[in-house]
Scaffold this motif. Sequence first.
Motif, PDB file in Angstrom:
ATOM      1  N   TRP A 150      34.493  93.366  41.056  1.00  0.00           N
ATOM      2  CA  TRP A 150      33.327  92.482  40.961  1.00  0.00           C
ATOM      3  C   TRP A 150      32.256  93.091  40.057  1.00  0.00           C
ATOM      4  O   TRP A 150      31.676  92.410  39.215  1.00  0.00           O
ATOM      5  CB  TRP A 150      32.738  92.239  42.350  1.00  0.00           C
ATOM      6  CG  TRP A 150      33.393  91.150  43.135  1.00  0.00           C
ATOM      7  CD1 TRP A 150      34.109  90.092  42.661  1.00  0.00           C
ATOM      8  CD2 TRP A 150      33.357  91.002  44.559  1.00  0.00           C
ATOM      9  NE1 TRP A 150      34.530  89.296  43.702  1.00  0.00           N
ATOM     10  CE2 TRP A 150      34.090  89.832  44.869  1.00  0.00           C
ATOM     11  CE3 TRP A 150      32.790  91.752  45.592  1.00  0.00           C
ATOM     12  CZ2 TRP A 150      34.253  89.390  46.181  1.00  0.00           C
ATOM     13  CZ3 TRP A 150      32.960  91.314  46.898  1.00  0.00           C
ATOM     14  CH2 TRP A 150      33.687  90.134  47.190  1.00  0.00           C
ATOM     15  N   SER A 151      31.991  94.384  40.245  1.00  0.00           N
ATOM     16  CA  SER A 151      30.945  95.049  39.470  1.00  0.00           C
ATOM     17  C   SER A 151      31.258  95.034  37.979  1.00  0.00           C
ATOM     18  O   SER A 151      30.373  94.784  37.148  1.00  0.00           O
ATOM     19  CB  SER A 151      30.768  96.497  39.947  1.00  0.00           C
ATOM     20  OG  SER A 151      30.263  96.530  41.255  1.00  0.00           O
ATOM     21  N   ARG A 152      32.516  95.291  37.625  1.00  0.00           N
ATOM     22  CA  ARG A 152      32.870  95.285  36.194  1.00  0.00           C
ATOM     23  C   ARG A 152      32.779  93.865  35.633  1.00  0.00           C
ATOM     24  O   ARG A 152      32.317  93.649  34.515  1.00  0.00           O
ATOM     25  CB  ARG A 152      34.286  95.841  36.002  1.00  0.00           C
ATOM     26  CG  ARG A 152      34.598  96.156  34.522  1.00  0.00           C
ATOM     27  CD  ARG A 152      33.952  97.452  34.085  1.00  0.00           C
ATOM     28  NE  ARG A 152      33.839  97.599  32.630  1.00  0.00           N
ATOM     29  CZ  ARG A 152      34.817  97.959  31.807  1.00  0.00           C
ATOM     30  NH1 ARG A 152      36.025  98.178  32.273  1.00  0.00           N
ATOM     31  NH2 ARG A 152      34.600  98.116  30.530  1.00  0.00           N
TER      32      ARG A 152
ATOM     33  N   LYS B 285      45.060  94.302  50.917  1.00  0.00           N
ATOM     34  CA  LYS B 285      44.069  95.120  51.627  1.00  0.00           C
ATOM     35  C   LYS B 285      42.647  94.903  51.105  1.00  0.00           C
ATOM     36  O   LYS B 285      41.698  95.468  51.628  1.00  0.00           O
ATOM     37  CB  LYS B 285      44.423  96.607  51.483  1.00  0.00           C
ATOM     38  CG  LYS B 285      45.822  96.976  51.950  1.00  0.00           C
ATOM     39  CD  LYS B 285      45.942  96.967  53.443  1.00  0.00           C
ATOM     40  CE  LYS B 285      47.294  97.519  53.889  1.00  0.00           C
ATOM     41  NZ  LYS B 285      47.458  97.487  55.348  1.00  0.00           N
ATOM     42  N   ARG B 286      42.529  94.117  50.035  1.00  0.00           N
ATOM     43  CA  ARG B 286      41.241  93.915  49.342  1.00  0.00           C
ATOM     44  C   ARG B 286      40.651  95.239  48.868  1.00  0.00           C
ATOM     45  O   ARG B 286      39.439  95.418  48.802  1.00  0.00           O
ATOM     46  CB  ARG B 286      40.244  93.165  50.229  1.00  0.00           C
ATOM     47  CG  ARG B 286      40.695  91.738  50.494  1.00  0.00           C
ATOM     48  CD  ARG B 286      39.667  90.933  51.230  1.00  0.00           C
ATOM     49  NE  ARG B 286      40.109  89.551  51.404  1.00  0.00           N
ATOM     50  CZ  ARG B 286      39.478  88.643  52.115  1.00  0.00           C
ATOM     51  NH1 ARG B 286      38.345  88.953  52.711  1.00  0.00           N
ATOM     52  NH2 ARG B 286      39.941  87.416  52.221  1.00  0.00           N
ATOM     53  N   GLN B 287      41.529  96.148  48.523  1.00  0.00           N
ATOM     54  CA  GLN B 287      41.109  97.431  47.984  1.00  0.00           C
ATOM     55  C   GLN B 287      40.663  97.250  46.533  1.00  0.00           C
ATOM     56  O   GLN B 287      41.322  96.585  45.743  1.00  0.00           O
ATOM     57  CB  GLN B 287      42.266  98.439  48.021  1.00  0.00           C
ATOM     58  CG  GLN B 287      41.925  99.776  47.385  1.00  0.00           C
ATOM     59  CD  GLN B 287      43.147 100.646  47.140  1.00  0.00           C
ATOM     60  OE1 GLN B 287      44.272 100.216  47.376  1.00  0.00           O
ATOM     61  NE2 GLN B 287      42.932 101.860  46.654  1.00  0.00           N
TER      62      GLN B 287
ATOM     63  N   SER C 251      45.352  88.315  42.373  1.00  0.00           N
ATOM     64  CA  SER C 251      44.105  89.030  42.087  1.00  0.00           C
ATOM     65  C   SER C 251      42.961  88.048  41.885  1.00  0.00           C
ATOM     66  O   SER C 251      41.849  88.260  42.382  1.00  0.00           O
ATOM     67  CB  SER C 251      44.271  89.900  40.836  1.00  0.00           C
ATOM     68  OG  SER C 251      45.294  90.849  41.019  1.00  0.00           O
ATOM     69  N   ILE C 252      43.224  86.965  41.143  1.00  0.00           N
ATOM     70  CA  ILE C 252      42.198  85.947  40.918  1.00  0.00           C
ATOM     71  C   ILE C 252      41.793  85.308  42.241  1.00  0.00           C
ATOM     72  O   ILE C 252      40.609  85.105  42.518  1.00  0.00           O
ATOM     73  CB  ILE C 252      42.701  84.881  39.916  1.00  0.00           C
ATOM     74  CG1 ILE C 252      42.838  85.500  38.523  1.00  0.00           C
ATOM     75  CG2 ILE C 252      41.761  83.672  39.877  1.00  0.00           C
ATOM     76  CD1 ILE C 252      43.496  84.594  37.503  1.00  0.00           C
ATOM     77  N   ASN C 253      42.766  85.000  43.069  1.00  0.00           N
ATOM     78  CA  ASN C 253      42.463  84.406  44.375  1.00  0.00           C
ATOM     79  C   ASN C 253      41.643  85.360  45.248  1.00  0.00           C
ATOM     80  O   ASN C 253      40.721  84.943  45.950  1.00  0.00           O
ATOM     81  CB  ASN C 253      43.756  84.018  45.091  1.00  0.00           C
ATOM     82  CG  ASN C 253      44.431  82.812  44.464  1.00  0.00           C
ATOM     83  OD1 ASN C 253      43.802  82.035  43.745  1.00  0.00           O
ATOM     84  ND2 ASN C 253      45.716  82.648  44.721  1.00  0.00           N
ATOM     85  N   THR C 254      41.977  86.646  45.198  1.00  0.00           N
ATOM     86  CA  THR C 254      41.259  87.629  46.001  1.00  0.00           C
ATOM     87  C   THR C 254      39.816  87.776  45.539  1.00  0.00           C
ATOM     88  O   THR C 254      38.883  87.785  46.342  1.00  0.00           O
ATOM     89  CB  THR C 254      41.971  88.996  45.951  1.00  0.00           C
ATOM     90  OG1 THR C 254      43.296  88.855  46.482  1.00  0.00           O
ATOM     91  CG2 THR C 254      41.225  90.041  46.770  1.00  0.00           C
TER      92      THR C 254
ATOM     93  N   THR D  30      47.682  96.881  40.512  1.00  0.00           N
ATOM     94  CA  THR D  30      47.818  96.063  41.712  1.00  0.00           C
ATOM     95  C   THR D  30      48.913  96.580  42.647  1.00  0.00           C
ATOM     96  O   THR D  30      49.698  97.454  42.298  1.00  0.00           O
ATOM     97  CB  THR D  30      48.143  94.605  41.325  1.00  0.00           C
ATOM     98  OG1 THR D  30      49.362  94.592  40.573  1.00  0.00           O
ATOM     99  CG2 THR D  30      47.036  93.991  40.497  1.00  0.00           C
ATOM    100  N   LYS D  31      48.915  95.988  43.840  1.00  0.00           N
ATOM    101  CA  LYS D  31      49.915  96.290  44.867  1.00  0.00           C
ATOM    102  C   LYS D  31      49.887  97.768  45.245  1.00  0.00           C
ATOM    103  O   LYS D  31      50.911  98.368  45.575  1.00  0.00           O
ATOM    104  CB  LYS D  31      51.319  95.866  44.403  1.00  0.00           C
ATOM    105  CG  LYS D  31      51.376  94.414  43.915  1.00  0.00           C
ATOM    106  CD  LYS D  31      52.775  93.977  43.532  1.00  0.00           C
ATOM    107  CE  LYS D  31      52.768  92.564  42.959  1.00  0.00           C
ATOM    108  NZ  LYS D  31      54.102  92.044  42.644  1.00  0.00           N
ATOM    109  N   SER D  32      48.676  98.348  45.210  1.00  0.00           N
ATOM    110  CA  SER D  32      48.548  99.775  45.518  1.00  0.00           C
ATOM    111  C   SER D  32      48.944 100.076  46.963  1.00  0.00           C
ATOM    112  O   SER D  32      49.267 101.220  47.290  1.00  0.00           O
ATOM    113  CB  SER D  32      47.128 100.258  45.249  1.00  0.00           C
ATOM    114  OG  SER D  32      46.188  99.538  46.018  1.00  0.00           O
ATOM    115  N   ASP D  33      48.927  99.038  47.802  1.00  0.00           N
ATOM    116  CA  ASP D  33      49.350  99.222  49.194  1.00  0.00           C
ATOM    117  C   ASP D  33      50.848  99.469  49.314  1.00  0.00           C
ATOM    118  O   ASP D  33      51.333  99.894  50.369  1.00  0.00           O
ATOM    119  CB  ASP D  33      48.963  98.002  50.025  1.00  0.00           C
ATOM    120  CG  ASP D  33      49.522  96.708  49.445  1.00  0.00           C
ATOM    121  OD1 ASP D  33      50.546  96.204  49.958  1.00  0.00           O
ATOM    122  OD2 ASP D  33      48.937  96.204  48.466  1.00  0.00           O
TER     123      ASP D  33
END
Length: 199
Positions: free
Chosen positions: A188-190, A180-182, A41-44, A144-147
Amino acid sequence: MRKHYHQAKFLLSCPSLKGAPADEGYEVIFAGRSNAGKSSSINTLTMQNKLAKVSRTPGRTQHLVFFELDEDRRLVDLPGYGYAKVPNHIKNQWHKDMGEYFEKRDCLRGAVLVMDVRHPLKPYDKMMLEWCVSINLPTQIILTKSDKLKKGAAANTYQQIKKEVKDYPYIDVQLFSSLKRQGLEELWSRLDTFFGYID
């Protein structure tokens, strides 16, 4: 794309708060069970493939890892928790260090609580959430991992977690997929509000 996250760089790694940077500016923690997808998540969100080390061995990260966005703002990758093979003395030390972090770290401005959408709100997740609530810390839960789930199943889990935390102030929930970068714009906004980039 948020330039300030893309320019994140490794600052330091330390086993306890004693080696942490000065308690000033803005700090946002990333917390989650081992293997929940915290490093990914941090990397994304920073659009960097190797900023946070992704390990195939759960429980590998036992240090506080600080990443600098600028001279006033830091992301902090907390040790992964809840992995059975981590020795008890390390678990106990983690509990002590985290309690101290939440009680004494004045620059702490927000938390991202990372949960695998297939295994949400385990006991350690609830403990971390209670710590956040106890100091009125704004918290973003990312599932996470919603895909890995079908859309309907992921949506059901999202609604379930939303319902469970609805009485907590300052807590938001979202689906997230590094693959998926979902949910990236939402995260980012939060983070922008946590770090004071926007009011």
